[in-house]
Design a protein around this motif. Structure first.
Motif, PDB file in Angstrom:
ATOM      1  N   GLY A   7      17.432 -37.018 -43.929  1.00  0.00           N
ATOM      2  CA  GLY A   7      18.579 -36.442 -44.289  1.00  0.00           C
ATOM      3  C   GLY A   7      18.712 -35.000 -44.469  1.00  0.00           C
ATOM      4  N   TYR A   8      17.704 -33.876 -44.473  1.00  0.00           N
ATOM      5  CA  TYR A   8      17.180 -32.666 -44.528  1.00  0.00           C
ATOM      6  C   TYR A   8      18.315 -32.261 -43.671  1.00  0.00           C
ATOM      7  N   PRO A   9      19.687 -31.201 -44.476  1.00  0.00           N
ATOM      8  CA  PRO A   9      20.462 -30.547 -43.389  1.00  0.00           C
ATOM      9  C   PRO A   9      20.311 -29.492 -42.472  1.00  0.00           C
ATOM     10  N   LEU A  10      19.007 -28.762 -42.334  1.00  0.00           N
ATOM     11  CA  LEU A  10      19.527 -28.059 -42.251  1.00  0.00           C
ATOM     12  C   LEU A  10      17.869 -27.965 -40.514  1.00  0.00           C
ATOM     13  N   ARG A  11      17.314 -26.659 -39.762  1.00  0.00           N
ATOM     14  CA  ARG A  11      16.843 -26.869 -39.136  1.00  0.00           C
ATOM     15  C   ARG A  11      15.360 -26.998 -39.563  1.00  0.00           C
ATOM     16  N   SER A  12      14.942 -27.352 -38.397  1.00  0.00           N
ATOM     17  CA  SER A  12      13.381 -28.008 -38.485  1.00  0.00           C
ATOM     18  C   SER A  12      12.503 -26.837 -39.222  1.00  0.00           C
ATOM     19  N   ALA A  13      11.645 -26.182 -38.803  1.00  0.00           N
ATOM     20  CA  ALA A  13      10.575 -25.828 -39.529  1.00  0.00           C
ATOM     21  C   ALA A  13       9.725 -24.866 -38.400  1.00  0.00           C
ATOM     22  N   PHE A  14       9.330 -26.004 -37.362  1.00  0.00           N
ATOM     23  CA  PHE A  14       8.420 -25.938 -36.532  1.00  0.00           C
ATOM     24  C   PHE A  14       8.930 -25.933 -35.281  1.00  0.00           C
ATOM     25  N   VAL A  15       7.856 -25.572 -34.108  1.00  0.00           N
ATOM     26  CA  VAL A  15       9.006 -25.832 -33.217  1.00  0.00           C
ATOM     27  C   VAL A  15       7.330 -26.071 -32.233  1.00  0.00           C
ATOM     28  N   ARG A  16       7.825 -26.799 -30.931  1.00  0.00           N
ATOM     29  CA  ARG A  16       6.511 -27.136 -30.150  1.00  0.00           C
ATOM     30  C   ARG A  16       7.355 -27.099 -29.222  1.00  0.00           C
ATOM     31  N   SER A  17       6.194 -26.742 -27.485  1.00  0.00           N
ATOM     32  CA  SER A  17       6.237 -26.157 -26.178  1.00  0.00           C
ATOM     33  C   SER A  17       5.098 -25.621 -25.651  1.00  0.00           C
ATOM     34  N   SER A  18       5.507 -25.406 -24.875  1.00  0.00           N
ATOM     35  CA  SER A  18       3.802 -25.509 -23.962  1.00  0.00           C
ATOM     36  C   SER A  18       3.494 -24.492 -24.214  1.00  0.00           C
ATOM     37  N   GLU A  19       4.003 -23.382 -25.148  1.00  0.00           N
ATOM     38  CA  GLU A  19       3.112 -22.232 -25.156  1.00  0.00           C
ATOM     39  C   GLU A  19       2.847 -22.214 -26.926  1.00  0.00           C
ATOM     40  N   ALA A  20       2.869 -23.468 -27.071  1.00  0.00           N
ATOM     41  CA  ALA A  20       2.779 -23.720 -28.631  1.00  0.00           C
ATOM     42  C   ALA A  20       1.805 -25.313 -28.825  1.00  0.00           C
ATOM     43  N   VAL A  21       1.214 -25.138 -28.040  1.00  0.00           N
ATOM     44  CA  VAL A  21      -0.058 -26.713 -28.255  1.00  0.00           C
ATOM     45  C   VAL A  21      -0.946 -26.109 -28.877  1.00  0.00           C
ATOM     46  N   ALA A  22      -1.334 -26.982 -29.829  1.00  0.00           N
ATOM     47  CA  ALA A  22      -2.500 -26.354 -30.495  1.00  0.00           C
ATOM     48  C   ALA A  22      -3.944 -27.338 -29.980  1.00  0.00           C
ATOM     49  N   SER A  23      -4.830 -27.025 -30.794  1.00  0.00           N
ATOM     50  CA  SER A  23      -6.380 -27.602 -29.459  1.00  0.00           C
ATOM     51  C   SER A  23      -7.257 -26.663 -31.125  1.00  0.00           C
ATOM     52  N   PRO A  24      -8.523 -27.185 -30.868  1.00  0.00           N
ATOM     53  CA  PRO A  24      -9.175 -26.818 -31.953  1.00  0.00           C
ATOM     54  C   PRO A  24      -9.563 -25.202 -31.812  1.00  0.00           C
ATOM     55  N   VAL A  25     -10.049 -24.991 -33.085  1.00  0.00           N
ATOM     56  CA  VAL A  25     -10.197 -23.582 -33.827  1.00  0.00           C
ATOM     57  C   VAL A  25     -11.401 -22.859 -32.547  1.00  0.00           C
ATOM     58  N   GLY A  26     -11.496 -21.931 -31.821  1.00  0.00           N
ATOM     59  CA  GLY A  26     -12.081 -21.317 -31.482  1.00  0.00           C
ATOM     60  C   GLY A  26     -12.071 -21.611 -30.265  1.00  0.00           C
ATOM     61  N   THR A  27     -11.478 -22.332 -29.287  1.00  0.00           N
ATOM     62  CA  THR A  27     -10.920 -22.577 -27.988  1.00  0.00           C
ATOM     63  C   THR A  27      -9.619 -21.925 -28.023  1.00  0.00           C
ATOM     64  N   PRO A  28      -9.877 -22.274 -25.980  1.00  0.00           N
ATOM     65  CA  PRO A  28      -8.672 -21.175 -25.594  1.00  0.00           C
ATOM     66  C   PRO A  28      -7.155 -22.529 -25.745  1.00  0.00           C
ATOM     67  N   ARG A  29      -6.267 -21.818 -25.679  1.00  0.00           N
ATOM     68  CA  ARG A  29      -4.707 -22.576 -25.298  1.00  0.00           C
ATOM     69  C   ARG A  29      -3.847 -22.625 -24.135  1.00  0.00           C
ATOM     70  N   GLY A  30      -4.886 -22.261 -23.066  1.00  0.00           N
ATOM     71  CA  GLY A  30      -3.785 -22.002 -21.758  1.00  0.00           C
ATOM     72  C   GLY A  30      -3.543 -20.670 -22.023  1.00  0.00           C
ATOM     73  N   ARG A  31      -3.240 -19.862 -20.965  1.00  0.00           N
ATOM     74  CA  ARG A  31      -3.259 -17.993 -20.998  1.00  0.00           C
ATOM     75  C   ARG A  31      -1.956 -17.891 -21.312  1.00  0.00           C
ATOM     76  N   ARG A  32      -2.656 -16.622 -21.629  1.00  0.00           N
ATOM     77  CA  ARG A  32      -1.494 -15.843 -22.463  1.00  0.00           C
ATOM     78  C   ARG A  32      -1.129 -14.614 -21.713  1.00  0.00           C
ATOM     79  N   ARG A  33      -0.376 -13.805 -22.353  1.00  0.00           N
ATOM     80  CA  ARG A  33       0.082 -12.696 -21.063  1.00  0.00           C
ATOM     81  C   ARG A  33       0.056 -11.377 -22.351  1.00  0.00           C
TER      82      ARG A  33
END
Length: 282
Positions: free
Chosen positions: A188-214
């Motif tokens: 019932g929270y009426p506002l927008r989500s505080a988080f977004v997931r996308s192909s550029e925001a996929v998490a992995s363990p700290v210290g490992t690459p997360r895909g190509r950056r620009r």
């Protein structure tokens, strides 16, 4: 509609970049912060603190201050614009930021007194902002300084954004980000989500690459074996000629590139290292 409560949100761009990386790579959320969702979470916080109807709690100003190279990528600019955030650019000096804290403090003071704002949110952890908070409090402006919830240093990356004790002490409003975001998970929270997931925001363990950056090469002097890259979010990366495509020994400033690498600098190093660098045709 009752009396409008005006909120101003002021971003220390580098600090916020680390905060976003923390939630994407080191937090169980495993997602990046949505600017629109963050603004709504802050509106909800003011609503619960004041009892003012949520529709009357308005983010009237949002400003983002960070150092910027001369030939930046524009992807994050579009994100800021879509969220109604005004970007203030300062030149980099040898790849380093200077004057960001002064510019951010001036913007916050100017907008708080001119609009005027009833609430100011500072997204930073720098102790140098404590006098600003005190001055705003004296003028009757409520200041919110959200902090990262860290109960133990076990397994927490060294680059996790912290909030200096003098800044925490300057205001009674220091909600943890986890607590700030918690209502957004409720039914019932009426506002927008505080988080977004996308192909550029996929998490992995700290210290490992997360895909190509620009990014874009910021500096590389003739005769040197290394230079600096600034990524699309403004972060600085060390780059060695050993990581360049075959046949290249340097890259000119302004060259667009893509690369991999962990955002965590190696022990004793100031910047993370860009790896598998490629020329990027945009």
């Amino acid at each position: 509609m009752g009396k409008i409560v005006r909120i101003g949100v002021f971003y220390d761009g580098t600090w916020f970049a680390y905060l976003s990386d923390f939630y994407a790579t080191a937090h169980t959320r495993a997602a990046r912060i949505s600017l629109d969702g963050l603004h709504d979470a802050l509106r909800w916080f003011v609503h619960t603190e004041t009892g003012v109807p949520i529709d009357d709690c308005v983010v009237a100003e949002a400003h983002y201050v960070r150092g910027r190279i001369e030939t930046p990528a524009t992807s994050f600019d579009a994100v800021l614009t879509a969220a109604g955030v005004t970007r203030h650019d300062l030149p980099l000096h040898n790849g380093k930021e200077k004057g960001v804290d002064v510019q951010l403090a001036l913007e916050a003071w100017d907008r708080a007194t001119a609009v005027p704002l009833q609430w100011v949110v500072l997204l930073t952890g720098d102790a140098d902002f404590a006098p600003l908070v005190t001055r705003l409090n004296e003028r009757g402006v409520h200041v919110v300084v959200p902090v990262v919830d860290i109960r133990s240093d076990d397994g927490v990356p060294a680059w996790t954004p912290r909030t200096a004790a003098p800044l925490r002490a300057a205001t009674p409003f220091t909600p943890g980000f986890d607590a700030l975001f918690a209502p957004t998970d409720l039914p019932g929270y009426p506002l927008r989500s505080a988080f977004v997931r996308s192909s550029e925001a996929v998490a992995s363990p700290v210290g490992t690459p997360r895909g190509r950056r620009r990014g874009t090469v910021t500096t590389w002097k003739s005769g040197q074996t290394h230079g600096l890259i600034t990524d699309t979010r403004g972060g600085s990366w060390f780059v060695s000629r050993d990581d360049l495509p075959t046949g290249l020994t340097l890259l000119l400033a302004g060259t667009p590139v893509s690369f991999t690498g962990s955002p965590v600098p190696m022990p004793g190093r100031k910047y993370p290292r860009a790896q598998a660098v490629r020329l990027d045709d945009r």
